[in-house]
Write an enzyme that holds these catalytic residues in place. Sequence first.
Site, PDB file in Angstrom:
ATOM      1  N   THR A 125      -8.974  12.750  12.084  1.00 24.20           N
ATOM      2  CA  THR A 125      -7.543  12.609  12.336  1.00 24.20           C
ATOM      3  C   THR A 125      -6.974  14.003  12.513  1.00 24.20           C
ATOM      4  OG1 THR A 125      -5.404  12.174  11.262  1.00 24.20           O
ATOM      5  CG2 THR A 125      -7.289  12.277   9.811  1.00 24.20           C
ATOM      6  N   ARG A 171       4.017  13.379  10.373  1.00 18.95           N
ATOM      7  CA  ARG A 171       5.137  12.603   9.822  1.00 18.95           C
ATOM      8  C   ARG A 171       5.235  12.773   8.311  1.00 18.95           C
ATOM      9  NH1 ARG A 171       4.528   8.692  14.110  1.00 18.95           N
ATOM     10  NH2 ARG A 171       2.793   7.701  13.030  1.00 18.95           N
TER      11      ARG A 171
END
Length: 318
Positions: A125, A171
């Site tokens: 990721t 985020r």
Amino acid sequence: MKIAILTSGGDAPGMNAAVRGVVRYALSQGHEVIGYMRGYQGILEGDSEPLVATSVSNMIGQGGTFLQSDRCPEFLEKECRLRAFEQLKADKVDALIAIGGDGTFRGARDLYVDTGFPVIGIPATIDNDMGYTDFTIGFDTAVNNVLNAINCLRDTMHSHNKITVVEVMGRKCGNIALASGISGGAEFILVPEIPFNINQIVDEVKNSQRKGKRSNLIVLAEGAGKMEDFCVAFEMLSGIKPRQTRLGFIQRGGSPTYRDRLLACRLAKQAVDCVLEGRGNRAVGIHGTEYFDMDIEEAVNIKRKIDTDLYNFAELLN
Ligand code: ADP
């Protein structure tokens, strides 16, 4: 043995290198590999293909994932995971290697808890937000993508006496902002984990301008606040209108860096070794220069913390 592999969740550069690593290493040890398409969705649909040495030719340098990735909300339901288990049995698969982020690992963990089917997670990721491993595949490439953009922006900033705000992904996790900010020489790095005071930023910018500084770069992680709102507030307080650049999906793309390719190759080996040595329910990772595997349940419960030492040090540099 027959090993299945999939890529799931957000794509990350280096996923292909990890798939290639699994395929080539498993084949070299005399085992078979199949790939499921579009993450857990591919298992539910029985959509798989055998992966042979040539299936992964020229893949080490390709961004994205040729197995494709998808979100599969159904996999949150036990009934679906039981269906997946039936499909894995029907395909005569002995173990599943899942490449992805935290969500992908939770899916793999739940599959193991429900059915006892051996699963191994390879962390990939761009956010580098998995607490149990120092690095995830894709982070290094994403940070270098941001740096390339910062280099371009710096040229034009210096020519025009500008304040530039660059919004990067993250985020909940400010690791891309912190790594790219410190290595791109940003004057301010704003991350979701650490509150900031906009009045203080305005004061510091004005002070620096009085001393003749021509430009200031602010790297803002998307989770630290909305870039547009930040810029409106900044202009109201300072009278200076910042330039805004949102890098968006550019950050995810491109050919993986050396570091991501090497990480992918080494984690692929660690994952296949887990399968061959009979360790199921594992997450593979890196600490320092050591590659390791650990219980996947423990791994998903280790929260990533921002490196506050590095953050404070970045402030000193600027
Ligand atoms: P990432 O792996 O990048 O964090 P997601 O959070 O979207 O991406 O997760 C990828 C997929 O993993 C989801 O679409 C779903 O199929 C599966 N998944 C995520 N969380 C869980 C969970 N708690 N239980 C079972 N499956 C999950």
